[in-house]
Motif scaffolding. Structure first.
Motif, PDB file in Angstrom:
ATOM      1  N   THR A 178     -58.329 -13.452 -13.131  1.00 36.86           N
ATOM      2  CA  THR A 178     -56.870 -13.441 -13.026  1.00 36.86           C
ATOM      3  C   THR A 178     -56.209 -14.273 -14.121  1.00 36.86           C
ATOM      4  OG1 THR A 178     -56.866 -15.295 -11.466  1.00 36.86           O
ATOM      5  CG2 THR A 178     -56.951 -13.052 -10.543  1.00 36.86           C
ATOM      6  N   ASP A 179     -56.999 -14.795 -15.050  1.00 32.96           N
ATOM      7  CA  ASP A 179     -56.480 -15.532 -16.203  1.00 32.96           C
ATOM      8  C   ASP A 179     -56.559 -14.591 -17.394  1.00 32.96           C
ATOM      9  OD1 ASP A 179     -55.592 -17.416 -17.966  1.00 32.96           O
ATOM     10  OD2 ASP A 179     -57.391 -18.673 -17.893  1.00 32.96           O
ATOM     11  N   LEU A 180     -55.454 -13.918 -17.670  1.00 28.52           N
ATOM     12  CA  LEU A 180     -55.460 -12.782 -18.588  1.00 28.52           C
ATOM     13  C   LEU A 180     -54.745 -13.091 -19.902  1.00 28.52           C
ATOM     14  CD1 LEU A 180     -54.493 -10.016 -15.998  1.00 28.52           C
ATOM     15  CD2 LEU A 180     -56.766 -10.905 -16.532  1.00 28.52           C
ATOM     16  N   PHE A 231     -52.121  -1.140 -22.870  1.00 30.82           N
ATOM     17  CA  PHE A 231     -52.742  -2.056 -23.823  1.00 30.82           C
ATOM     18  C   PHE A 231     -54.024  -2.608 -23.211  1.00 30.82           C
ATOM     19  CE2 PHE A 231     -49.078  -3.980 -21.671  1.00 30.82           C
ATOM     20  CZ  PHE A 231     -49.729  -4.880 -20.834  1.00 30.82           C
ATOM     21  N   GLU A 232     -54.870  -3.153 -24.077  1.00 29.80           N
ATOM     22  CA  GLU A 232     -56.127  -3.732 -23.625  1.00 29.80           C
ATOM     23  C   GLU A 232     -55.878  -5.100 -22.990  1.00 29.80           C
ATOM     24  OE1 GLU A 232     -60.485  -5.062 -25.485  1.00 29.80           O
ATOM     25  OE2 GLU A 232     -59.038  -3.928 -26.692  1.00 29.80           O
ATOM     26  N   ILE A 233     -56.609  -5.364 -21.914  1.00 26.64           N
ATOM     27  CA  ILE A 233     -56.473  -6.633 -21.199  1.00 26.64           C
ATOM     28  C   ILE A 233     -57.774  -7.403 -21.300  1.00 26.64           C
ATOM     29  CG2 ILE A 233     -56.017  -7.708 -18.960  1.00 26.64           C
ATOM     30  CD1 ILE A 233     -54.591  -5.007 -18.222  1.00 26.64           C
ATOM     31  N   GLU A 234     -57.683  -8.670 -21.707  1.00 26.67           N
ATOM     32  CA  GLU A 234     -58.851  -9.539 -21.786  1.00 26.67           C
ATOM     33  C   GLU A 234     -58.743 -10.635 -20.734  1.00 26.67           C
ATOM     34  OE1 GLU A 234     -59.433 -10.943 -25.833  1.00 26.67           O
ATOM     35  OE2 GLU A 234     -58.135  -9.306 -26.518  1.00 26.67           O
ATOM     36  N   THR A 235     -59.880 -11.218 -20.358  1.00 26.74           N
ATOM     37  CA  THR A 235     -59.883 -12.335 -19.429  1.00 26.74           C
ATOM     38  C   THR A 235     -60.288 -13.606 -20.159  1.00 26.74           C
ATOM     39  OG1 THR A 235     -62.179 -11.917 -18.770  1.00 26.74           O
ATOM     40  CG2 THR A 235     -60.440 -10.867 -17.462  1.00 26.74           C
ATOM     41  N   LYS A 236     -59.821 -14.738 -19.631  1.00 27.78           N
ATOM     42  CA  LYS A 236     -60.175 -16.042 -20.196  1.00 27.78           C
ATOM     43  C   LYS A 236     -61.027 -16.800 -19.174  1.00 27.78           C
ATOM     44  CE  LYS A 236     -55.801 -16.972 -21.455  1.00 27.78           C
ATOM     45  NZ  LYS A 236     -54.653 -17.649 -22.101  1.00 27.78           N
ATOM     46  N   ALA A 237     -60.439 -17.722 -18.414  1.00 24.83           N
ATOM     47  CA  ALA A 237     -61.231 -18.547 -17.501  1.00 24.83           C
ATOM     48  C   ALA A 237     -61.788 -17.755 -16.321  1.00 24.83           C
ATOM     49  CB  ALA A 237     -60.386 -19.716 -16.991  1.00 24.83           C
ATOM     50  N   ASP A 238     -61.028 -16.784 -15.829  1.00 29.51           N
ATOM     51  CA  ASP A 238     -61.480 -15.981 -14.688  1.00 29.51           C
ATOM     52  C   ASP A 238     -60.768 -14.636 -14.726  1.00 29.51           C
ATOM     53  OD1 ASP A 238     -58.902 -16.215 -13.283  1.00 29.51           O
ATOM     54  OD2 ASP A 238     -59.516 -18.268 -12.854  1.00 29.51           O
ATOM     55  N   VAL A 268     -48.891  -7.911 -16.744  1.00 32.72           N
ATOM     56  CA  VAL A 268     -49.858  -6.807 -16.753  1.00 32.72           C
ATOM     57  C   VAL A 268     -49.622  -5.865 -15.583  1.00 32.72           C
ATOM     58  CG1 VAL A 268     -52.314  -6.312 -16.390  1.00 32.72           C
ATOM     59  CG2 VAL A 268     -51.624  -8.038 -18.060  1.00 32.72           C
ATOM     60  N   ARG A 269     -49.243  -6.408 -14.435  1.00 37.08           N
ATOM     61  CA  ARG A 269     -49.045  -5.595 -13.233  1.00 37.08           C
ATOM     62  C   ARG A 269     -47.660  -4.950 -13.157  1.00 37.08           C
ATOM     63  NH1 ARG A 269     -52.735  -5.941  -9.019  1.00 37.08           N
ATOM     64  NH2 ARG A 269     -54.725  -6.717  -9.819  1.00 37.08           N
ATOM     65  N   ASP A 322     -45.382 -21.007 -25.004  1.00 35.13           N
ATOM     66  CA  ASP A 322     -46.112 -20.100 -24.118  1.00 35.13           C
ATOM     67  C   ASP A 322     -45.468 -18.729 -24.266  1.00 35.13           C
ATOM     68  OD1 ASP A 322     -47.452 -18.708 -22.157  1.00 35.13           O
ATOM     69  OD2 ASP A 322     -47.325 -20.306 -20.675  1.00 35.13           O
ATOM     70  N   PRO A 323     -46.138 -17.806 -24.931  1.00 34.51           N
ATOM     71  CA  PRO A 323     -45.494 -16.520 -25.226  1.00 34.51           C
ATOM     72  C   PRO A 323     -45.209 -15.683 -23.989  1.00 34.51           C
ATOM     73  CG  PRO A 323     -47.811 -16.457 -25.810  1.00 34.51           C
ATOM     74  CD  PRO A 323     -47.502 -17.887 -25.489  1.00 34.51           C
ATOM     75  N   ILE A 324     -46.126 -15.717 -23.015  1.00 31.48           N
ATOM     76  CA  ILE A 324     -45.895 -15.034 -21.734  1.00 31.48           C
ATOM     77  C   ILE A 324     -46.449 -15.934 -20.636  1.00 31.48           C
ATOM     78  CG2 ILE A 324     -46.306 -13.009 -20.302  1.00 31.48           C
ATOM     79  CD1 ILE A 324     -46.686 -11.346 -22.794  1.00 31.48           C
TER      80      ILE A 324
END
Length: 280
Positions: free
Chosen positions: A39-41, A30-37, A110-111, A101-103
């Motif tokens: 490692t904030d996925l 699946f596609e992974i997006e970042t938020k604050a940094d 992700v890892r 908090d869903p995840i």
């Protein structure tokens, strides 16, 4: 009159339902997006799981407010406009509400690391009446209701360990200052036994409530969706949760010190050293 037992049961149902949705994506592509940094996925799994949690709750409590981690547009498909009207940024002080908090532990998710949780808390007038942290990849459901706190339906309680040299301490911080993070780990290791960092605040607090840790430390502010459910469980299981100054922890507190209560002052003292202060 608000049925707190029913709300606690729905918190468990919704956490399971959202967790099952997330688990279907676990270790997939699946596609992974970042938020604050970096490692904030966030992923589609977060959004799909949150949609399922909210939909499950709205079947029973359609007008309640929600404090959710993820953005609203993907929440509930055709009902997205109605859902968006019930979304709030801060924990309401009055009336019924839910924290989702869903995840919790998306980077772990992700890892392919199994330590992540779907977390749901039912609130009435700002206080939790039912909380559930479901760890789908491990198959465990931690829950606290008006009269019980359980793991997979069996009663749980914080550890009875009072010897701080034998403490197993979880460090929860994410630090921009690596030196400060290292100092916290060093002091905790030297004065409080051994140290762990799981990458999921809710999983950490769930394990503390079940005796898997003796203390957990975070010297930074934390979001309600990362904390409230687990704090409810720790307190219900006989533990103590304060801010870094020893005052009762609330979602507005800066920092958290949670423990089994056997030697909470020693944990506060260790945190005070990191902050360059001396605890009372």
């Amino acid at each position: 009159m608000t049925d707190v037992h029913h709300r606690a049961a729905i918190a468990e149902r919704a956490a399971r339902a959202g967790g099952v949705v997330a688990r279907e994506r676990f270790r997939g592509t699946f596609e992974i997006e970042t938020k604050a940094d970096k490692t904030d996925l966030v992923t589609i799994a977060d959004r799909e799981a949150q949609q399922q949690v909210v939909a499950t709750i709205r079947e029973e409590f359609s007008g309640d407010q929600f404090v959710c981690e993820e953005d609203s547009p993907q929440l509930a498909g055709p009902e997205s406009d109605a859902v968006e009207e019930t979304l709030v940024e801060n924990v309401p002080e009055s009336g019924p509400a839910w924290i989702v908090d869903p995840i919790d532990g998306t980077t772990n998710f992700v890892r392919g690391n199994r330590t992540w949780a779907t977390s749901v808390t039912a609130l009435v007038d700002g206080e939790p009446v039912g909380s559930a942290n479901y760890l789908p990849a491990m198959g465990d459901l931690y829950a606290a209701g008006p009269e019980s706190v359980t793991r997979d339906g069996k009663s749980m309680r914080v550890s009875e360990e009072a010897d701080t040299d034998a403490f197993l301490v979880a460090v929860v911080n994410r630090w921009e200052d690596a030196t400060a993070f290292g100092e916290l780990c060093r002091i905790a290791d030297e004065e409080l036994g051994d140290v762990r960092r799981l990458g999921s605040f809710q999983a950490t607090l769930s394990l503390l409530a079940d005796g898997g840790f003796d203390a957990a430390v975070c010297t930074q502010s934390a979001n309600a969706w990362d904390t409230v459910a687990g704090v409810h469980m720790v307190r219900a299981a006989g533990g103590t949760v304060t801010d870094v100054d020893g005052d009762r922890w609330t979602p507005d507190s800066e920092g958290m010190v949670a423990s089994n209560g056997a030697n909470h002052g020693a944990v506060l003292d260790a945190v005070a050293q990191v902050r360059g202060e001396s605890a009372d």
